[in-house]
Scaffold this motif. Structure first.
Motif, PDB file in Angstrom:
ATOM      1  N   MET A  18       0.845  -1.197   0.000  1.00 53.71           N
ATOM      2  CA  MET A  18       0.000   0.000   0.000  1.00 53.71           C
ATOM      3  C   MET A  18       0.882   1.250   0.000  1.00 53.71           C
ATOM      4  SD  MET A  18      -3.414   0.749   0.500  1.00 53.71           S
ATOM      5  CE  MET A  18      -4.003  -0.577   1.526  1.00 53.71           C
ATOM      6  N   MET A  19       0.534   2.215  -0.831  1.00 55.29           N
ATOM      7  CA  MET A  19       1.239   3.496  -0.878  1.00 55.29           C
ATOM      8  C   MET A  19       0.197   4.608  -0.745  1.00 55.29           C
ATOM      9  SD  MET A  19       4.114   2.780  -3.826  1.00 55.29           S
ATOM     10  CE  MET A  19       3.253   1.622  -4.893  1.00 55.29           C
ATOM     11  N   ARG A  20       0.653   5.783  -0.327  1.00 52.72           N
ATOM     12  CA  ARG A  20      -0.255   6.900  -0.078  1.00 52.72           C
ATOM     13  C   ARG A  20       0.227   8.130  -0.833  1.00 52.72           C
ATOM     14  NH1 ARG A  20      -0.252  11.069   3.571  1.00 52.72           N
ATOM     15  NH2 ARG A  20       1.642  10.299   4.520  1.00 52.72           N
ATOM     16  N   VAL A  21      -0.717   8.878  -1.390  1.00 50.17           N
ATOM     17  CA  VAL A  21      -0.399  10.156  -2.031  1.00 50.17           C
ATOM     18  C   VAL A  21       0.003  11.121  -0.920  1.00 50.17           C
ATOM     19  CG1 VAL A  21      -1.297  12.087  -3.376  1.00 50.17           C
ATOM     20  CG2 VAL A  21      -1.974   9.733  -3.951  1.00 50.17           C
ATOM     21  N   GLU A  22       1.188  11.690  -1.038  1.00 48.83           N
ATOM     22  CA  GLU A  22       1.724  12.572  -0.003  1.00 48.83           C
ATOM     23  C   GLU A  22       1.350  14.033  -0.283  1.00 48.83           C
ATOM     24  OE1 GLU A  22       5.899  11.683   0.517  1.00 48.83           O
ATOM     25  OE2 GLU A  22       5.488   9.528   0.463  1.00 48.83           O
ATOM     26  N   PRO A  23       1.148  14.820   0.771  1.00 53.70           N
ATOM     27  CA  PRO A  23       0.739  16.223   0.585  1.00 53.70           C
ATOM     28  C   PRO A  23       1.675  17.024  -0.334  1.00 53.70           C
ATOM     29  CG  PRO A  23       0.491  15.600   2.882  1.00 53.70           C
ATOM     30  CD  PRO A  23       1.183  14.437   2.187  1.00 53.70           C
ATOM     31  N   MET A  34       1.773  14.980 -12.150  1.00 55.55           N
ATOM     32  CA  MET A  34       2.086  13.829 -13.002  1.00 55.55           C
ATOM     33  C   MET A  34       3.420  13.164 -12.667  1.00 55.55           C
ATOM     34  SD  MET A  34       3.041  15.708 -16.599  1.00 55.55           S
ATOM     35  CE  MET A  34       4.074  14.462 -17.333  1.00 55.55           C
ATOM     36  N   ALA A  35       4.406  13.907 -12.202  1.00 49.42           N
ATOM     37  CA  ALA A  35       5.714  13.329 -11.898  1.00 49.42           C
ATOM     38  C   ALA A  35       5.620  12.272 -10.805  1.00 49.42           C
ATOM     39  CB  ALA A  35       6.683  14.425 -11.469  1.00 49.42           C
ATOM     40  N   TYR A  36       4.692  12.442  -9.883  1.00 47.56           N
ATOM     41  CA  TYR A  36       4.610  11.519  -8.753  1.00 47.56           C
ATOM     42  C   TYR A  36       3.902  10.216  -9.091  1.00 47.56           C
ATOM     43  CZ  TYR A  36       6.686  15.357  -6.401  1.00 47.56           C
ATOM     44  OH  TYR A  36       7.563  16.357  -6.056  1.00 47.56           O
ATOM     45  N   TYR A  37       3.167  10.180 -10.198  1.00 44.19           N
ATOM     46  CA  TYR A  37       2.667   8.894 -10.683  1.00 44.19           C
ATOM     47  C   TYR A  37       3.878   8.003 -10.983  1.00 44.19           C
ATOM     48  CZ  TYR A  37      -2.112  10.662 -11.261  1.00 44.19           C
ATOM     49  OH  TYR A  37      -3.368  11.170 -11.032  1.00 44.19           O
ATOM     50  N   HIS A  38       4.917   8.622 -11.536  1.00 43.46           N
ATOM     51  CA  HIS A  38       6.128   7.852 -11.855  1.00 43.46           C
ATOM     52  C   HIS A  38       6.880   7.426 -10.591  1.00 43.46           C
ATOM     53  CE1 HIS A  38       5.935   7.962 -16.210  1.00 43.46           C
ATOM     54  NE2 HIS A  38       5.266   9.094 -16.004  1.00 43.46           N
ATOM     55  N   TYR A  75      -2.740   8.744 -18.065  1.00 48.90           N
ATOM     56  CA  TYR A  75      -3.373   9.229 -16.842  1.00 48.90           C
ATOM     57  C   TYR A  75      -4.880   9.123 -17.038  1.00 48.90           C
ATOM     58  CZ  TYR A  75       1.327  10.979 -16.378  1.00 48.90           C
ATOM     59  OH  TYR A  75       2.692  11.054 -16.326  1.00 48.90           O
ATOM     60  N   LYS A  76      -5.543   8.324 -16.211  1.00 52.86           N
ATOM     61  CA  LYS A  76      -6.956   8.034 -16.411  1.00 52.86           C
ATOM     62  C   LYS A  76      -7.871   8.743 -15.411  1.00 52.86           C
ATOM     63  CE  LYS A  76      -7.061   3.479 -18.389  1.00 52.86           C
ATOM     64  NZ  LYS A  76      -7.926   3.868 -19.375  1.00 52.86           N
ATOM     65  N   ARG A  77      -7.387   8.915 -14.191  1.00 52.81           N
ATOM     66  CA  ARG A  77      -8.243   9.506 -13.165  1.00 52.81           C
ATOM     67  C   ARG A  77      -7.358  10.181 -12.116  1.00 52.81           C
ATOM     68  NH1 ARG A  77     -13.322   6.389 -10.346  1.00 52.81           N
ATOM     69  NH2 ARG A  77     -13.829   8.017  -8.855  1.00 52.81           N
ATOM     70  N   GLU A  78      -7.831  11.293 -11.594  1.00 49.56           N
ATOM     71  CA  GLU A  78      -7.057  12.055 -10.608  1.00 49.56           C
ATOM     72  C   GLU A  78      -6.858  11.282  -9.308  1.00 49.56           C
ATOM     73  OE1 GLU A  78      -8.323  16.630 -10.879  1.00 49.56           O
ATOM     74  OE2 GLU A  78      -9.963  15.261 -10.338  1.00 49.56           O
ATOM     75  N   LEU A  79      -5.683  11.473  -8.746  1.00 48.08           N
ATOM     76  CA  LEU A  79      -5.431  11.052  -7.376  1.00 48.08           C
ATOM     77  C   LEU A  79      -5.319  12.320  -6.544  1.00 48.08           C
ATOM     78  CD1 LEU A  79      -2.876   8.151  -7.870  1.00 48.08           C
ATOM     79  CD2 LEU A  79      -5.230   7.965  -7.009  1.00 48.08           C
ATOM     80  N   LYS A  80      -5.852  12.253  -5.340  1.00 46.50           N
ATOM     81  CA  LYS A  80      -5.841  13.420  -4.464  1.00 46.50           C
ATOM     82  C   LYS A  80      -5.132  13.098  -3.164  1.00 46.50           C
ATOM     83  CE  LYS A  80      -9.716  15.488  -6.705  1.00 46.50           C
ATOM     84  NZ  LYS A  80     -11.094  15.792  -6.738  1.00 46.50           N
ATOM     85  N   MET A  81      -4.882  14.149  -2.385  1.00 47.25           N
ATOM     86  CA  MET A  81      -4.129  14.020  -1.144  1.00 47.25           C
ATOM     87  C   MET A  81      -4.669  12.881  -0.269  1.00 47.25           C
ATOM     88  SD  MET A  81      -2.801  16.908   1.570  1.00 47.25           S
ATOM     89  CE  MET A  81      -3.852  18.076   0.848  1.00 47.25           C
ATOM     90  N   HIS A  82      -3.731  12.093   0.187  1.00 51.98           N
ATOM     91  CA  HIS A  82      -3.971  10.969   1.105  1.00 51.98           C
ATOM     92  C   HIS A  82      -4.661   9.767   0.477  1.00 51.98           C
ATOM     93  CE1 HIS A  82      -2.406  13.514   4.203  1.00 51.98           C
ATOM     94  NE2 HIS A  82      -3.420  14.368   4.115  1.00 51.98           N
TER      95      HIS A  82
END
Length: 179
Positions: A18-23, A34-38, A75-82
């Motif tokens: 499991m990974m989390r989108v960081e603030p 987009m850079a953080y998808y990579h 890129y198909k769908r947005e990821l948001k904080m946390h």
């Protein structure tokens, strides 16, 4: 130098931790840049291919690694904080010096796909910085992974090209989706 061979087992596809989108990854549009998808894809590549023996220890002990040669990201769908995600990895193919793989970032709770990535990486001798064949034990592990992953459907997005469709192609596509 060939390492002692140990049995390997692979799930199909490989599923990352499991990974989390960081603030700090959120841009002025309010979603993950987009850079953080990579970054997420890269972390999953490390995790997945360490199972075949291509992790940090491999580079340290055997003075070889693998480098990205080409990637295609959608890129198909947005990821948001946390948001919490997992990344799947499917080994599509390999040869004596290359690995071809497909990945999806999936929302961990809801399962939708945020992004896909097709990649091609090269096996590199770290002392000469040149592409070289995989050692026998790594190739054998890749063969097991490939055998397991070959049971999966071939991802439809493989080999996609980028561009704006011709008007005739767009009209044909539009008419085929109306039926």
């Amino acid at each position: 130098m060939t390492e002692k061979k140990s049995p390997v087992f692979f799930f199909a596809p490989f599923v990352s931790s499991m990974m989390r989108v960081e603030p700090a990854w959120i841009d002025y549009n309010g979603h993950m840049n987009m850079a953080y998808y990579h970054v997420l894809f890269d972390r999953a590549v490390e995790e997945g291919f360490s199972l075949v023996g291509l992790g940090h220890d491999y580079m340290e002990k055997r003075k070889a690694s693998f480098f990205a040669a080409e990637v295609h990201t959608v890129y198909k769908r947005e990821l948001k904080m946390h948001d919490r995600v997992r990344v799947t990895l499917q080994l599509v193919d390999y040869d004596e010096k290359r690995i071809h793989y497909y990945m999806e970032i999936r929302h961990a709770g809801e399962g939708w796909v945020a992004a896909t990535m097709e990649g091609l990486s090269l096996h590199v001798d770290m002392e000469t910085r040149k592409v070289c064949p995989f050692p026998e034990d790594i190739a054998a592990n890749l063969a097991v992974m490939k055998s397991t992953h070959s049971r999966l459907a071939r991802p439809q997005a493989l080999g996609r090209t980028i561009g704006i469709p011709l008007k005739a192609e767009a009209a044909l596509l539009a008419s085929s989706t109306r039926h």
